[in-house]
Enzyme design. Structure first.
Site, PDB file in Angstrom:
ATOM      1  N   SER A 124       1.010  -1.178  -0.024  1.00  0.00           N
ATOM      2  CA  SER A 124       0.072   0.003   0.077  1.00  0.00           C
ATOM      3  C   SER A 124       0.893   1.287   0.103  1.00  0.00           C
ATOM      4  CB  SER A 124      -0.985   0.159   1.191  1.00  0.00           C
ATOM      5  OG  SER A 124      -1.363   1.262   1.337  1.00  0.00           O
ATOM      6  N   TYR A 130      -2.588  -0.474  10.351  1.00  0.00           N
ATOM      7  CA  TYR A 130      -2.647  -0.810   9.090  1.00  0.00           C
ATOM      8  C   TYR A 130      -1.101  -0.466   8.321  1.00  0.00           C
ATOM      9  CZ  TYR A 130      -3.739  -0.722   3.841  1.00  0.00           C
ATOM     10  OH  TYR A 130      -3.759  -0.789   2.589  1.00  0.00           O
TER      11      TYR A 130
HETATM   12  N1  LIG Z   1      -8.514  -0.906  -1.815  1.00  0.00           N
HETATM   13  C1  LIG Z   1      -7.641   0.071  -1.415  1.00  0.00           C
HETATM   14  O1  LIG Z   1      -7.969   1.457  -1.531  1.00  0.00           O
HETATM   15  C2  LIG Z   1      -6.421  -0.474  -1.142  1.00  0.00           C
HETATM   16  C3  LIG Z   1      -5.286   0.713  -1.041  1.00  0.00           C
HETATM   17  C4  LIG Z   1      -4.092   0.130  -0.819  1.00  0.00           C
HETATM   18  C5  LIG Z   1      -3.762  -1.370  -0.676  1.00  0.00           C
HETATM   19  N2  LIG Z   1      -4.630  -2.245  -0.822  1.00  0.00           N
HETATM   20  C6  LIG Z   1      -4.164  -3.564  -0.708  1.00  0.00           C
HETATM   21  O2  LIG Z   1      -4.722  -4.311  -1.702  1.00  0.00           O
HETATM   22  C7  LIG Z   1      -4.822  -5.748  -1.433  1.00  0.00           C
HETATM   23  C8  LIG Z   1      -6.387  -6.016  -2.037  1.00  0.00           C
HETATM   24  O3  LIG Z   1      -7.397  -5.241  -1.468  1.00  0.00           O
HETATM   25  P1  LIG Z   1      -8.699  -4.902  -1.949  1.00  0.00           P
HETATM   26  O4  LIG Z   1      -8.794  -3.495  -2.139  1.00  0.00           O
HETATM   27  O5  LIG Z   1      -8.800  -5.766  -3.562  1.00  0.00           O
HETATM   28  O6  LIG Z   1      -9.770  -5.654  -1.025  1.00  0.00           O
HETATM   29  P2  LIG Z   1     -11.154  -6.341  -1.185  1.00  0.00           P
HETATM   30  O7  LIG Z   1     -11.740  -6.091  -2.373  1.00  0.00           O
HETATM   31  O8  LIG Z   1     -11.776  -6.484   0.223  1.00  0.00           O
HETATM   32  O9  LIG Z   1     -10.620  -8.086  -1.584  1.00  0.00           O
HETATM   33  C9  LIG Z   1     -10.028  -8.595  -0.536  1.00  0.00           C
HETATM   34  C10 LIG Z   1      -9.720 -10.191  -0.981  1.00  0.00           C
HETATM   35  O10 LIG Z   1      -8.954 -10.889   0.369  1.00  0.00           O
HETATM   36  C11 LIG Z   1      -9.763 -11.887   0.514  1.00  0.00           C
HETATM   37  N3  LIG Z   1      -9.409 -12.090   2.278  1.00  0.00           N
HETATM   38  C12 LIG Z   1      -9.260 -11.516   3.209  1.00  0.00           C
HETATM   39  N4  LIG Z   1      -8.953 -11.785   4.176  1.00  0.00           N
HETATM   40  C13 LIG Z   1      -8.524 -13.170   3.966  1.00  0.00           C
HETATM   41  C14 LIG Z   1      -8.069 -14.138   4.621  1.00  0.00           C
HETATM   42  N5  LIG Z   1      -8.070 -14.080   6.038  1.00  0.00           N
HETATM   43  N6  LIG Z   1      -7.860 -15.059   3.703  1.00  0.00           N
HETATM   44  C15 LIG Z   1      -8.011 -15.329   2.585  1.00  0.00           C
HETATM   45  N7  LIG Z   1      -8.605 -14.500   1.967  1.00  0.00           N
HETATM   46  C16 LIG Z   1      -8.828 -13.021   2.429  1.00  0.00           C
HETATM   47  C17 LIG Z   1     -11.038 -11.528   0.368  1.00  0.00           C
HETATM   48  O11 LIG Z   1     -11.977 -12.589   0.330  1.00  0.00           O
HETATM   49  P3  LIG Z   1     -12.776 -13.389   1.604  1.00  0.00           P
HETATM   50  O12 LIG Z   1     -13.272 -12.409   2.420  1.00  0.00           O
HETATM   51  O13 LIG Z   1     -13.823 -14.356   1.028  1.00  0.00           O
HETATM   52  O14 LIG Z   1     -11.566 -14.359   2.171  1.00  0.00           O
HETATM   53  C18 LIG Z   1     -10.912 -10.803  -0.957  1.00  0.00           C
HETATM   54  O15 LIG Z   1     -10.901 -11.824  -1.983  1.00  0.00           O
HETATM   55  C19 LIG Z   1      -4.814  -5.611   0.146  1.00  0.00           C
HETATM   56  O16 LIG Z   1      -3.402  -6.309   0.525  1.00  0.00           O
HETATM   57  C20 LIG Z   1      -4.927  -4.251   0.468  1.00  0.00           C
HETATM   58  O17 LIG Z   1      -4.357  -3.942   1.500  1.00  0.00           O
HETATM   59  C21 LIG Z   1      -5.944  -1.794  -1.177  1.00  0.00           C
END
Ligand SMILES: NC(=O)c1ccc[n+]([C@@H]2O[C@H](COP(=O)([O-])OP(=O)(O)OC[C@H]3O[C@@H](n4cnc5c(N)ncnc54)[C@H](OP(=O)(O)O)[C@@H]3O)[C@@H](O)[C@H]2O)c1
Length: 271
Positions: free
Chosen positions: A138, A151
């Protein structure tokens, strides 16, 4: 031989967009997340693109489940080329309202789970003298963000892991890289946690995040997926996606100034 990738958090958001992009680029995919239904739905979309998809329900905070994920992936495909550590969660709130359990959940999901997957797959990569590890961090792993201490700590840990491991594994033929998204319109608000001195304060943090997501500053999951493809294809060390690229560069050059700006911009609901 068809290239293969394991993607954690592949049922939604950035992980799912990445799975679809890699399938379009000719990869066979292993998808991991907890919800079996969503995972299977994402796998079906990949099969519709004419590629193989193996959906393995996994809680990445459980080391035995991560070991089983990697073993099943290797049994099925014999060979894995790329690991994308992506499953992650977000927590916002003042330190005094962040419990030790919150901290553990943050570190278990955002940091330890990444290490579990790397440890499980590393013998295979070392034996082949090849492989790519992508850690999705991030911009909060490049600069401090107010009221996101747990975080940011987890994401700074991922930055340290990625940068150190790259030095060590590059001579062994294994490329280790980072993609650092900024605020992205994924599905993260479904899982995002907000803390405050009371429910009203927690809801105000949620509202601030929703407001940020509604601005043009927010990236799309496909932008991050493209950056993940880019670091793999061109063996780049790191890409910061979206508005965080300018902010984190400014923080590196003018840390004191940026600290002042961030503190002015993002306020506690109480202040
Ligand atoms: N969106 C943002 O603004 C943002 C910004 C900076 C960084 N990021 C990073 O990008 C990455 C992806 O985030 P995203 O925004 O795509 O989030 P998202 O839409 O909430 O998707 C998260 C995914 O991770 C899975 N997950 C969560 N906890 C888990 C666990 N304990 N075991 C297995 N799977 C798990 C969820 O499925 P289940 O719940 O079914 O397990 C889902 O498939 C993360 O590392 C996040 O920190 C995101």
């Amino acid at each position: 031989m068809t290239p293969t990738v394991i993607i954690t958090g592949a049922s939604q958001g950035i992980g799912k967009a990445t799975a679809l992009l890699f399938a379009q680029k000719g990869y066979d995919i292993v998808l991991a997340a907890r919800s079996p239904e969503r995972l299977e739905a994402a796998a079906a979309e990949i099969r519709n693109l004419g590629r193989k998809a193996l959906a393995i329900p996994t809680d990445v905070t459980n080391v035995e489940q991560v070991n089983a994920l990697v073993n099943k992936a290797l049994d099925f495909y014999s060979n894995i080329d790329v690991l994308v550590n992506n499953a992650g969660i977000c927590l916002t709130g003042p330190i005094e309202n962040t419990s030790l359990n919150d901290w553990r959940q943050m570190m278990d999901t955002n940091f330890w789970a990444y290490l579990y997957a790397i440890q499980a797959l590393l013998p295979h990569f070392l034996q082949r003298g090849a492989g790519t590890i992508v850690n999705v961090g991030s911009f909060g792993g490049k600069m401090p963000l107010p009221y996101m201490t747990a975080y940011c700590t987890s994401k700074y840990a991922v930055t340290g892991l990625t940068d150190s491991l790259r030095l060590e594994l590059e001579p062994k033929g294994i490329h280790v890289c980072a993609v650092q998204p900024s605020v992205t319109k994924s599905d993260f608000m479904e899982r995002a946690q907000f803390r405050g001195q009371d429910e009203k304060a927690a809801q105000e943090y949620r509202q601030q995040m929703s407001n940020l997501l509604a601005t043009s500053m927010a990236s799309q999951p496909q932008d991050v997926a493209q950056a993940i493809w880019d670091v793999v294809k061109h063996q780049k060390a790191e890409v910061v996606v979206g508005s965080g690229a300018i902010l984190s560069t400014a923080h590196r050059l003018f840390p004191g100034l940026m600290q002042w700006v961030m503190a002015k911009q993002i306020k506690s609901p109480k202040s």
